[in-house]
Design a protein around this motif. Structure first.
Motif, mmCIF file in Angstrom:
data_model
loop_
_atom_site.group_PDB
_atom_site.id
_atom_site.type_symbol
_atom_site.label_atom_id
_atom_site.label_comp_id
_atom_site.label_asym_id
_atom_site.label_seq_id
_atom_site.Cartn_x
_atom_site.Cartn_y
_atom_site.Cartn_z
ATOM 1 N N LEU A 68 0.836 -1.205 0.000
ATOM 2 C CA LEU A 68 0.000 0.000 0.000
ATOM 3 C C LEU A 68 0.871 1.256 0.000
ATOM 4 N N ASP A 69 1.918 1.260 0.811
ATOM 5 C CA ASP A 69 2.842 2.408 0.826
ATOM 6 C C ASP A 69 3.540 2.546 -0.520
ATOM 7 N N TRP A 71 2.478 1.512 -3.495
ATOM 8 C CA TRP A 71 1.546 1.949 -4.523
ATOM 9 C C TRP A 71 1.230 3.441 -4.400
ATOM 10 N N THR A 72 0.979 3.916 -3.191
ATOM 11 C CA THR A 72 0.652 5.343 -3.038
ATOM 12 C C THR A 72 1.854 6.221 -3.391
ATOM 13 N N CYS A 85 -2.450 -6.506 -6.916
ATOM 14 C CA CYS A 85 -1.512 -6.993 -5.905
ATOM 15 C C CYS A 85 -1.904 -8.377 -5.438
ATOM 16 N N GLN A 87 -2.231 -10.589 -1.757
ATOM 17 C CA GLN A 87 -2.369 -10.361 -0.319
ATOM 18 C C GLN A 87 -2.359 -11.701 0.407
ATOM 19 N N ARG A 100 -7.799 -3.938 5.654
ATOM 20 C CA ARG A 100 -6.673 -3.927 4.716
ATOM 21 C C ARG A 100 -7.161 -3.925 3.265
ATOM 22 N N ASP A 103 -8.703 -0.593 2.293
ATOM 23 C CA ASP A 103 -7.664 0.418 2.063
ATOM 24 C C ASP A 103 -6.988 0.215 0.705
ATOM 25 N N LEU A 104 -6.702 -1.045 0.365
ATOM 26 C CA LEU A 104 -6.083 -1.326 -0.935
ATOM 27 C C LEU A 104 -7.004 -0.892 -2.077
ATOM 28 N N SER A 107 -7.268 2.832 -2.599
ATOM 29 C CA SER A 107 -6.054 3.439 -3.153
ATOM 30 C C SER A 107 -5.991 3.330 -4.675
#
Length: 297
Positions: A68-69, A71-72, A85, A87, A100, A103-104, A107
């Motif tokens: 996530l970090d 990708w952002t 992705c 997971q 989770r 959030d993904l 994003s």
């Protein structure tokens, strides 16, 4: 809604290398795509959620930046490219996993493949949600839910059918170094009604594989003769001159595409350069996609 895409695998960098390394990785994708005429063709990056594996990995794996970090951080550098992705589900309970996945999705990640525990652990280990359960539990959270497909694995017909029963909308193959997927999908089409999208995975094998053996390690399945034959093919590719290597890879790609194109499965392509993004890999990818790409379906 199918993905109908060409996805390029982009592994999050080592945590210690920080944000600048992540941005460099994204820029390399744009540069290499542009250099070989693939601008706008690669429509997703596929970011694996990396977890520590066996200690015998040929290339050491250090702690990775979170997907996530990552990708952002890279998304602004990749105009017109969306995220996919994997997971790992087994270490999160249902509430934590729901948060989770939400959030993904928020994003801009458009597809998530649920994966199990590393090979050092037995299926069912981990106190969280099993990947096959996640496929059904989170059908309202993740529209495009993926499952891993390994056509050479014993019992995979039943395993993949069960994943589709549970709600998988796509299957992402392990790296393909034979045409085993053709026989697998031919049988699957003849014996089930499921027609999930299939992300066919093709990897570039550089000469350094002869010395390091990372790809050989990634596809291993000790005692499986079909995989042993694939490992031999990887060794042949690694030892070949660049032009010969590219032709052998293209020959395999043609055999797979020609063998599965009429079976009724929506097809996407997933490309990987296991040793890192480079122009030689993208030269090969451009030749593959010149033969067939998902926008021709």
């Amino acid at each position: 809604m199918t993905l109908n895409t060409v996805a390029y695998e982009l592994v999050p960098p080592n945590l210690e290398l920080g944000r600048e390394q992540a941005l460099d990785e994204a820029r390399k994708v744009i540069e290499c795509s542009s250099a070989v005429g693939l601008e706008g063709v690669v429509r997703h990056v596929m970011m694996p959620g990396m977890i520590e594996e066996d200690g015998d990995r040929p290339v050491e794996m250090k702690p990775k930046m979170d997907v996530l970090d990552f990708w952002t951080t890279i998304k602004p550098e990749l105009p017109g490219i969306n995220g996919l992705c994997t997971q790992v589900t087994a270490f999160l309970d249902e509430d934590a996993l729901r948060t989770r996945l939400t959030d993904l999705g928020d994003s801009g990640i458009e597809g998530i493949a649920f994966v199990g525990v590393p090979r050092t652990m037995a299926d069912g280990e981990g106190s969280g949600v099993a990947p096959t359960d996640a496929l059904s539990i989170f059908d309202q959270v993740v529209p495009n839910r993926g499952a891993i497909l390994i056509p050479t694995r014993d019992g995979e017909q039943g395993r993949f059918n069960f994943k589709c029963d549970r709600g998988a909308t796509y299957g992402m193959t392990q790296l393909l170094y034979s045409d085993a997927i053709v026989g697998f999908l031919t049988e699957f089409a003849a014996t089930t009604e499921h027609r999930p999208e299939i992300l066919l995975s093709f990897g570039f094998v550089p000469g350094v594989e002869t010395r390091l053996g990372l790809i050989n390690w990634l596809i291993q399945d000790p005692g499986n003769p079909a995989v042993a034959a694939e490992q031999e093919f990887v060794a042949t590719l690694a030892a070949a001159e660049p032009d010969r290597r590219r032709q052998l890879t293209l020959d395999l790609y043609k055999k797979v595409i020609d063998g599965v194109a009429e079976l009724g499965f929506p097809l996407s392509i997933h490309l990987e350069a296991a040793y890192g993004t480079n122009k030689a890999a993208f030269d090969t990818f451009a030749e593959l996609l010149a033969y067939w790409s998902p926008d021709r379906q």
